[in-house]
Write a protein that holds these residues in place. Sequence first.
Motif, short mmCIF file in Angstrom:
data_model
loop_
_atom_site.label_atom_id
_atom_site.label_comp_id
_atom_site.label_asym_id
_atom_site.label_seq_id
_atom_site.Cartn_x
_atom_site.Cartn_y
_atom_site.Cartn_z
N UNK A 120 4.63 5.79 10.32
CA UNK A 120 4.60 6.32 8.95
C UNK A 120 3.51 5.65 8.12
N UNK A 121 3.20 4.39 8.43
CA UNK A 121 2.12 3.70 7.72
C UNK A 121 0.79 4.37 8.02
N UNK A 122 0.58 4.78 9.27
CA UNK A 122 -0.65 5.49 9.62
C UNK A 122 -0.71 6.84 8.92
N UNK A 123 0.44 7.49 8.82
CA UNK A 123 0.49 8.80 8.17
C UNK A 123 0.21 8.68 6.68
N UNK A 124 0.86 7.73 6.02
CA UNK A 124 0.72 7.57 4.57
C UNK A 124 -0.67 7.05 4.23
N UNK A 125 -1.11 6.02 4.95
CA UNK A 125 -2.45 5.48 4.74
C UNK A 125 -2.62 4.87 3.36
N UNK A 126 -3.85 4.87 2.88
CA UNK A 126 -4.14 4.38 1.54
C UNK A 126 -4.32 2.87 1.48
N UNK A 127 -4.53 2.38 0.26
CA UNK A 127 -4.77 0.96 0.02
C UNK A 127 -3.59 0.10 0.44
N UNK A 128 -2.37 0.64 0.32
CA UNK A 128 -1.18 -0.15 0.60
C UNK A 128 -1.16 -0.68 2.03
N UNK A 129 -1.65 0.11 2.96
CA UNK A 129 -1.62 -0.27 4.37
C UNK A 129 -3.02 -0.55 4.93
N UNK A 130 -3.94 -0.83 4.03
CA UNK A 130 -5.35 -1.00 4.39
C UNK A 130 -5.57 -2.09 5.43
N UNK A 131 -4.88 -3.23 5.27
CA UNK A 131 -5.10 -4.37 6.16
C UNK A 131 -3.95 -4.58 7.15
N UNK A 132 -3.04 -3.63 7.20
CA UNK A 132 -1.82 -3.83 7.98
C UNK A 132 -2.10 -4.15 9.44
N UNK A 133 -3.03 -3.46 10.04
CA UNK A 133 -3.32 -3.66 11.46
C UNK A 133 -4.16 -4.91 11.73
N UNK A 134 -4.68 -5.51 10.67
CA UNK A 134 -5.50 -6.70 10.84
C UNK A 134 -4.73 -8.00 10.62
N UNK A 135 -3.46 -7.89 10.22
CA UNK A 135 -2.69 -9.08 9.91
C UNK A 135 -2.42 -9.90 11.17
N UNK A 136 -2.44 -11.23 11.06
CA UNK A 136 -2.13 -12.07 12.23
C UNK A 136 -0.65 -11.99 12.59
N UNK A 137 -0.33 -12.39 13.81
CA UNK A 137 1.07 -12.38 14.27
C UNK A 137 1.74 -13.71 13.93
N UNK A 138 3.03 -13.63 13.69
CA UNK A 138 3.80 -14.83 13.36
C UNK A 138 3.72 -15.82 14.52
#
Length: 691
Positions: free
Chosen positions: A85-103
């Motif tokens: 759903x993040x890929x579908x919605x897109x936009x600034x809100x999820x701009x860096x989501x795939x670049x975040x480091x893992x815990x």
Amino acid sequence: RVSLFQIVMTMHRYRIISGTINKITIATRTMREQNLSRTSTQTRYIVSPFSQCAQKSTSAKTFAFKTWPTQMVESRGDYREEAYLEDLIGGELYKYQKELPKLPIPEVMNTVSTLLPTALPLAKSEEESRSFLEKCKSLPTEAENLHRRLIERKEIEMKDSSWLQNWWCTAGYLQIRDPVVVNVSYFFHFSDDGSLGALANQKSFDSQGKSLGVMRGASILHSAAEFRKQICSGSFPQQCIGRKEPKTPLCSVAFKYMFNACRIPRKSQDTYRIYDPSLHKHCIVARKGSFFAVDFLDDFGDALPLQVIEGRLQQCVELADKQVDTPKLGWLTSSDRDVWASARQEILRVGGSKLKKALEKLESGALVINLDSETPVSKKQCGNIFLTGGLSSGDNRWFDKSVQIMCTENGKAGLIGEHSMMDGMPMISFADHITKNSYDDALRKSERGQFFSQNGGVESLFLDCIPSNSEDSKVHDMIAKAKSEFKTLITDHETDVQSFQGYGSTAIKKMGYSPDAFAQMAIQLAVYRLHGESVGIYEATQTRPYLHGRTETTRAVSPDSTAFVERMGLESKFASSKSSREEKKALLRKAVVSHGKYISKASKGNGVDRHLFGMSMLADDKDKMPAIYSDPLFIRSKTWRVSTSHLTHPKFENWGFGEVVPDGLGVAYGVKSDACVFCITARKEHCWTER
């Protein structure tokens, strides 16, 4: 008959320059109603008083939402399943989501070195300390396989997520069978709306009979529509932290579970439903235990004019006064989760398709507005109502909804959040937006140059859904039992608010201390004097810089904090000598620094408790658990006799939550520029909150 000339003149007067049949019909209908108003009651229409200076029209609007592949998604507590759903919605809100480091996962030796100083101060004897030290020394060897499997989980099974998140969402929340109210939910108490202040000082109702609660609720809904549109369209900027550039982005996963969302009771483990926001224009309004679906958005997802929303909320108030026989299903949501799951199945069986449709309407509502009939004044009175609803408004809640906004008759307002899929920090962003916008702001922003019906747009959800005949009396028995158990839960608890006005963060910073750590030391000293000893104290620390990160535990007890509270003593005494005062100040400074260091570790995923929790989740019958897990001192150190969390906001009067163990305290606090506010919750039998 209405002539074409009259239609054109009316359209010109209201700046409705359009050739569409729909708008001509609206204008014609309005004039007919004006002619008939002398002899019959007609639907009321609102046109903005600012229509002469309108700068935008609906023709310039665009639909901001993308339609989901399915109308509803049912989450089972794994963020990965809804990530598409993040890929579908897109936009600034999820701009860096795939670049975040893992815990990250700390090394076992690092966990041991961090654990030791937080547990040893709680030892009852030297023998207990020695035994604990031996078990800590053997932990790296005993936990070798568990730690290796945890690393494999992080790098293989959970490579596109956090190794912790679905365990935390399920074992930490959705599988917990205790009632949501007190045990899971938290509340915010907002400051008064200054633009309603003059009315509030005079009376609780305006000249047209609407309560200040209705007016406050309408303005909050108007602001909520703005924020919801930003979140659901993805246009809300991804949040970042840090004072220097580049700032650190935070994970946005939780925002999907904020609007049009509801927890669903299931046996053993609940689920969480989120509905496609593009398909729903309604919120839920609760009044005296009756629930209504109220349209508050237009076709573009923007708020209807403030006066229209007010009129529809007032309809709910008037209808609720007449619906005395409507079953108070809200009581059921306060029950044990398995009990509520059984009751939900029963009401669906009895109510059939009509009840099923009503539940879906409630679950899919953007949020709930609870129009309460009380008139609280103090922080304590508001806190008791906002945390649980109390004995008078407990049925006026649907505790499973992700967001509920409470508005009392005299205009006090607050929020209660369901905690399962979303921590408090994203909710603060929402609260920040709605508290920054006043009633006057909403009035100025209201849509110009359009007609909207104040009547209509309101649907009573559970009216006539549950038959009252004896054959189906089981439902009414369930409601009565839930109400009785809720009463016991509420009367067993008490909440107190301590508002210290001597100084706040401004003075604390001038002294050279962190306001949060300073407040933590005050809490520790109070707890030490309450119990006569130090106990396990928890402070929640967010780990949102990591993908799907939620929180880590900051263990507040340290050798330095213990030295400070013990030197201060069990009784408050003025230090007569300068050397004594300087000694205590030096100990306080060391304790504050130690606390800040632990927070820094925890925020980077290098705490103790999540790592040890993760290894315990991987253990099966073939594994021999490391000896430390059964050690009395270790168990004592993670028994959170005091659960704390810090939240400071200029528009918050107070906030709070319940204790996490039966003999514990829940302490929420805020450090304002000139004051410190503490909200304390505990079981009444202990008589702790005022002390």
